[in-house]
Design a protein around this motif. Sequence first.
Motif, short mmCIF file in Angstrom:
data_model
loop_
_atom_site.label_atom_id
_atom_site.label_comp_id
_atom_site.label_asym_id
_atom_site.label_seq_id
_atom_site.Cartn_x
_atom_site.Cartn_y
_atom_site.Cartn_z
N TRP A 105 -11.54 -2.25 42.37
CA TRP A 105 -12.05 -1.69 41.12
C TRP A 105 -12.66 -2.77 40.26
N GLY A 106 -13.70 -2.41 39.55
CA GLY A 106 -14.25 -3.29 38.55
C GLY A 106 -13.45 -3.17 37.26
N GLN A 107 -13.85 -3.97 36.28
CA GLN A 107 -13.12 -4.00 35.01
C GLN A 107 -13.52 -2.88 34.09
N GLY A 108 -14.61 -2.21 34.40
CA GLY A 108 -15.08 -1.10 33.58
C GLY A 108 -16.15 -1.51 32.60
N THR A 109 -17.05 -0.60 32.35
CA THR A 109 -18.09 -0.80 31.34
C THR A 109 -18.18 0.46 30.49
N ARG A 110 -18.24 0.27 29.20
CA ARG A 110 -18.16 1.42 28.29
C ARG A 110 -19.54 2.00 28.04
N VAL A 111 -19.59 3.32 28.13
CA VAL A 111 -20.81 4.07 27.81
C VAL A 111 -20.48 5.01 26.66
N THR A 112 -21.26 4.90 25.60
CA THR A 112 -21.07 5.76 24.44
C THR A 112 -22.38 6.50 24.17
#
Length: 115
Positions: A105-112
């Motif tokens: 898994w990656g660390q995540g990227t936020r989409v708003t």
Amino acid sequence: QVQLVESGGGLVQAGGSLTLSCAASGQIFGFLRMGWYRQAPGKQRELVAFITSGGSTNYADSAKGRFTISRDNAKNTAYLQMNSLKPEDTAVYYCNLHTQWYDYWGQGTRVTVSS
């Protein structure tokens, strides 16, 4: 050690577009598919889309017709092109690399997405 690095998240208005990238590094054995999941506040992580080693793709119903997943094999990078974004697409997006033996898994990227 396999590492996944995501990029491309951010703030966008409803109807806009974003492209997420996920670059994989390290020795990868038994690769099966690469994909994107997302987790909105207070909700469970859910599949968005994936692409298999053979190039087949699969999309969640919420993503069909709006999102496109692709992969550059030479760069070991997967992309998620997201069009016609809606406020309900707001979430942290996680890259996933699924092999015969392990899930990375990656660390995540936020989409708003603002309305």
